[in-house]
Design a protein around this motif. Structure first.
Motif, PDB file in Angstrom:
ATOM      1  N   ALA A  15       0.826  -1.301   0.057  1.00 51.12           N
ATOM      2  CA  ALA A  15       0.011   0.107  -0.012  1.00 51.12           C
ATOM      3  C   ALA A  15       0.773   1.327   0.059  1.00 51.12           C
ATOM      4  CB  ALA A  15      -0.979  -0.099   1.283  1.00 51.12           C
ATOM      5  N   ARG A  16       1.966   1.323   0.856  1.00 53.17           N
ATOM      6  CA  ARG A  16       2.711   2.456   0.884  1.00 53.17           C
ATOM      7  C   ARG A  16       3.504   2.662  -0.274  1.00 53.17           C
ATOM      8  NH1 ARG A  16       2.014   5.061   5.515  1.00 53.17           N
ATOM      9  NH2 ARG A  16       1.439   3.882   7.161  1.00 53.17           N
ATOM     10  N   HIS A  17       3.815   1.547  -1.139  1.00 57.00           N
ATOM     11  CA  HIS A  17       4.438   1.710  -2.396  1.00 57.00           C
ATOM     12  C   HIS A  17       3.456   2.117  -3.637  1.00 57.00           C
ATOM     13  CE1 HIS A  17       7.227   0.533  -5.532  1.00 57.00           C
ATOM     14  NE2 HIS A  17       6.155  -0.113  -6.308  1.00 57.00           N
ATOM     15  N   ASP A  18       2.468   1.665  -3.601  1.00 52.01           N
ATOM     16  CA  ASP A  18       1.330   1.841  -4.775  1.00 52.01           C
ATOM     17  C   ASP A  18       0.480   3.152  -4.515  1.00 52.01           C
ATOM     18  OD1 ASP A  18       2.092  -0.307  -5.961  1.00 52.01           O
ATOM     19  OD2 ASP A  18       0.464  -1.337  -5.399  1.00 52.01           O
ATOM     20  N   TYR A  19       0.424   3.744  -3.058  1.00 58.35           N
ATOM     21  CA  TYR A  19      -0.201   4.646  -2.959  1.00 58.35           C
ATOM     22  C   TYR A  19       0.407   6.030  -2.051  1.00 58.35           C
ATOM     23  CZ  TYR A  19      -4.139   1.677  -4.021  1.00 58.35           C
ATOM     24  OH  TYR A  19      -5.027   0.691  -4.564  1.00 58.35           O
ATOM     25  N   THR A  20       0.120   7.046  -2.055  1.00 61.93           N
ATOM     26  CA  THR A  20       0.569   8.198  -1.028  1.00 61.93           C
ATOM     27  C   THR A  20      -0.570   8.115   0.022  1.00 61.93           C
ATOM     28  OG1 THR A  20       1.819   9.205  -2.817  1.00 61.93           O
ATOM     29  CG2 THR A  20       1.127  10.365  -1.045  1.00 61.93           C
ATOM     30  N   ILE A  21      -0.433   7.901   1.272  1.00 63.61           N
ATOM     31  CA  ILE A  21      -1.212   7.953   2.187  1.00 63.61           C
ATOM     32  C   ILE A  21      -1.451   9.280   2.794  1.00 63.61           C
ATOM     33  CG2 ILE A  21      -1.842   7.002   4.476  1.00 63.61           C
ATOM     34  CD1 ILE A  21      -1.288   4.845   2.048  1.00 63.61           C
ATOM     35  N   VAL A  22      -2.604   9.772   2.696  1.00 62.46           N
ATOM     36  CA  VAL A  22      -3.090  11.270   3.211  1.00 62.46           C
ATOM     37  C   VAL A  22      -3.481  11.379   4.595  1.00 62.46           C
ATOM     38  CG1 VAL A  22      -4.662  13.081   2.474  1.00 62.46           C
ATOM     39  CG2 VAL A  22      -3.632  11.918   0.884  1.00 62.46           C
ATOM     40  N   ASP A  23      -4.161  10.360   5.059  1.00 59.80           N
ATOM     41  CA  ASP A  23      -4.774  10.249   6.249  1.00 59.80           C
ATOM     42  C   ASP A  23      -5.053   9.234   6.579  1.00 59.80           C
ATOM     43  OD1 ASP A  23      -5.910  11.278   8.514  1.00 59.80           O
ATOM     44  OD2 ASP A  23      -7.772  11.737   7.690  1.00 59.80           O
ATOM     45  N   THR A  24      -4.929   8.439   8.156  1.00 63.73           N
ATOM     46  CA  THR A  24      -5.199   7.462   8.612  1.00 63.73           C
ATOM     47  C   THR A  24      -6.234   7.599   9.804  1.00 63.73           C
ATOM     48  OG1 THR A  24      -3.441   7.532  10.150  1.00 63.73           O
ATOM     49  CG2 THR A  24      -3.045   6.530   8.209  1.00 63.73           C
ATOM     50  N   ILE A  25      -7.034   6.226   9.913  1.00 62.60           N
ATOM     51  CA  ILE A  25      -8.041   6.251  10.852  1.00 62.60           C
ATOM     52  C   ILE A  25      -7.870   4.597  11.516  1.00 62.60           C
ATOM     53  CG2 ILE A  25     -10.612   6.247  11.317  1.00 62.60           C
ATOM     54  CD1 ILE A  25     -10.828   8.216   9.277  1.00 62.60           C
ATOM     55  N   GLU A  26      -8.126   4.633  12.789  1.00 61.48           N
ATOM     56  CA  GLU A  26      -8.201   3.103  13.479  1.00 61.48           C
ATOM     57  C   GLU A  26      -9.764   2.857  13.409  1.00 61.48           C
ATOM     58  OE1 GLU A  26      -6.118   1.702  17.210  1.00 61.48           O
ATOM     59  OE2 GLU A  26      -8.159   2.578  17.814  1.00 61.48           O
ATOM     60  N   ALA A  27      -9.861   1.489  12.985  1.00 61.50           N
ATOM     61  CA  ALA A  27     -11.246   1.080  13.022  1.00 61.50           C
ATOM     62  C   ALA A  27     -11.395  -0.248  13.696  1.00 61.50           C
ATOM     63  CB  ALA A  27     -11.742   1.173  11.706  1.00 61.50           C
ATOM     64  N   GLY A 122      -6.054   3.596   5.574  1.00 64.54           N
ATOM     65  CA  GLY A 122      -5.569   5.064   5.107  1.00 64.54           C
ATOM     66  C   GLY A 122      -6.130   5.652   3.944  1.00 64.54           C
ATOM     67  N   LEU A 123      -6.500   6.776   4.002  1.00 63.34           N
ATOM     68  CA  LEU A 123      -7.068   7.413   2.724  1.00 63.34           C
ATOM     69  C   LEU A 123      -6.007   7.512   1.753  1.00 63.34           C
ATOM     70  CD1 LEU A 123      -9.941   8.785   1.786  1.00 63.34           C
ATOM     71  CD2 LEU A 123      -8.790  11.001   2.518  1.00 63.34           C
ATOM     72  N   ALA A 124      -5.974   6.990   0.588  1.00 64.08           N
ATOM     73  CA  ALA A 124      -4.749   7.047  -0.260  1.00 64.08           C
ATOM     74  C   ALA A 124      -4.946   7.454  -1.645  1.00 64.08           C
ATOM     75  CB  ALA A 124      -4.334   5.409  -0.322  1.00 64.08           C
ATOM     76  N   LYS A 125      -3.807   8.163  -2.135  1.00 66.57           N
ATOM     77  CA  LYS A 125      -4.027   8.456  -3.543  1.00 66.57           C
ATOM     78  C   LYS A 125      -3.063   7.663  -4.329  1.00 66.57           C
ATOM     79  CE  LYS A 125      -3.763  13.201  -5.853  1.00 66.57           C
ATOM     80  NZ  LYS A 125      -5.298  13.639  -5.536  1.00 66.57           N
ATOM     81  N   GLY A 126      -3.540   7.061  -5.455  1.00 58.86           N
ATOM     82  CA  GLY A 126      -2.618   6.327  -6.284  1.00 58.86           C
ATOM     83  C   GLY A 126      -1.685   7.203  -6.867  1.00 58.86           C
ATOM     84  N   LYS A 127      -0.330   6.357  -6.789  1.00 54.25           N
ATOM     85  CA  LYS A 127       1.047   6.641  -7.194  1.00 54.25           C
ATOM     86  C   LYS A 127       1.086   6.401  -8.892  1.00 54.25           C
ATOM     87  CE  LYS A 127       4.188   6.794  -3.230  1.00 54.25           C
ATOM     88  NZ  LYS A 127       5.530   6.192  -2.858  1.00 54.25           N
ATOM     89  N   LYS A 128       1.659   7.263  -9.652  1.00 55.71           N
ATOM     90  CA  LYS A 128       2.078   6.993 -11.039  1.00 55.71           C
ATOM     91  C   LYS A 128       3.011   6.181 -10.968  1.00 55.71           C
ATOM     92  CE  LYS A 128      -0.993   9.576 -13.116  1.00 55.71           C
ATOM     93  NZ  LYS A 128      -2.305   9.443 -12.350  1.00 55.71           N
ATOM     94  N   GLN A 129       3.585   5.491 -12.079  1.00 55.57           N
ATOM     95  CA  GLN A 129       4.801   4.830 -12.210  1.00 55.57           C
ATOM     96  C   GLN A 129       6.095   5.511 -12.010  1.00 55.57           C
ATOM     97  OE1 GLN A 129       4.516   1.229 -12.765  1.00 55.57           O
ATOM     98  NE2 GLN A 129       6.649   1.231 -12.452  1.00 55.57           N
ATOM     99  N   TYR A 130       6.123   6.774 -12.411  1.00 53.67           N
ATOM    100  CA  TYR A 130       7.441   7.126 -12.314  1.00 53.67           C
ATOM    101  C   TYR A 130       7.453   7.710 -10.803  1.00 53.67           C
ATOM    102  CZ  TYR A 130       4.205  11.455 -12.934  1.00 53.67           C
ATOM    103  OH  TYR A 130       3.110  12.354 -12.897  1.00 53.67           O
ATOM    104  N   ASP A 131       6.237   7.977 -10.111  1.00 53.09           N
ATOM    105  CA  ASP A 131       6.426   8.357  -8.476  1.00 53.09           C
ATOM    106  C   ASP A 131       6.887   7.074  -7.967  1.00 53.09           C
ATOM    107  OD1 ASP A 131       5.271  10.916  -8.715  1.00 53.09           O
ATOM    108  OD2 ASP A 131       3.289  10.231  -8.695  1.00 53.09           O
ATOM    109  N   LYS A 132       6.740   5.859  -8.237  1.00 56.06           N
ATOM    110  CA  LYS A 132       7.168   4.908  -7.648  1.00 56.06           C
ATOM    111  C   LYS A 132       8.508   4.559  -7.789  1.00 56.06           C
ATOM    112  CE  LYS A 132       2.851   2.064  -8.207  1.00 56.06           C
ATOM    113  NZ  LYS A 132       2.308   0.957  -9.016  1.00 56.06           N
ATOM    114  N   ARG A 133       9.149   4.751  -8.937  1.00 55.72           N
ATOM    115  CA  ARG A 133      10.415   4.729  -9.240  1.00 55.72           C
ATOM    116  C   ARG A 133      11.302   5.998  -8.527  1.00 55.72           C
ATOM    117  NH1 ARG A 133       9.074   3.407 -15.018  1.00 55.72           N
ATOM    118  NH2 ARG A 133       8.760   5.530 -15.369  1.00 55.72           N
ATOM    119  N   GLU A 134      10.691   6.984  -8.325  1.00 59.54           N
ATOM    120  CA  GLU A 134      11.288   7.990  -7.794  1.00 59.54           C
ATOM    121  C   GLU A 134      11.623   7.816  -6.316  1.00 59.54           C
ATOM    122  OE1 GLU A 134      13.383  11.468  -7.542  1.00 59.54           O
ATOM    123  OE2 GLU A 134      12.326  11.016  -9.278  1.00 59.54           O
ATOM    124  N   SER A 135      10.503   7.280  -5.634  1.00 62.64           N
ATOM    125  CA  SER A 135      10.451   6.830  -4.115  1.00 62.64           C
ATOM    126  C   SER A 135      11.267   5.565  -3.900  1.00 62.64           C
ATOM    127  CB  SER A 135       9.016   6.528  -3.735  1.00 62.64           C
ATOM    128  OG  SER A 135       8.382   5.530  -4.219  1.00 62.64           O
TER     129      SER A 135
END
Length: 152
Positions: A15-27, A122-135
């Protein structure tokens, strides 16, 4: 780990590789019979899981909890949809942000807290391929710097 978090059972590293996590909540999770025993034995997989909001309720979908080995005919379906325990305001906020900005809600980790299974979503925004390579590149550079500092 955040304050008050218990024993970590499973983590969704993808999840942390494929998405940028904006906010988290415990449930909390609504579980059946032997599911908590399987979770205590770390027999849970979050990799393909996500959260769906339907009729003002949040559901954990596609999370695999293996059947309990010492269980009997009352064992559960490993991929069944499980209800999440959240406040109405939290669900409304998640739903609003998800619809407005085209985001996803993904499970990040499952842990035991005071004997109860909790999931950190986590509320997540999808990363593009180049974002993944950059991280990955940034992580590799930090590793090399740390290695160089350790050797000196």
């Amino acid at each position: 780990m955040p304050k008050g978090e218990g024993k970590l059972i499973a983590q969704n590293k993808k999840a942390r590789h494929d998405y940028t996590i904006v906010d988290t909540i415990e449930a909390g999770i609504v579980l059946q019979g032997t599911e908590i025993k399987s979770i205590r034995n770390s027999r849970i997989n979050l990799k393909d899981g996500f959260v769906r909001i339907r009729n003002g309720e949040a559901f954990l979908v596609n999370v695999h909890i293996s059947p309990y080995e010492q269980g009997n005919i009352f064992n559960h379906d490993p991929l069944r949809t499980r209800k999440l325990l959240l406040h109405k305001k939290q669900i409304d906020k998640l739903y609003g942000e998800m619809k407005q900005q085209g985001m996803s809600i993904v499970p990040l980790k499952v842990y035991l807290k005071d004997g109860y299974a909790k999931v950190l979503i986590g509320l997540a925004k999808g990363k593009k391929q180049y974002d993944k390579r950059e991280s990955l590149k940034r992580k590799d550079q930090e590793r090399q710097i740390a290695r160089a500092m350790k050797n000196h």
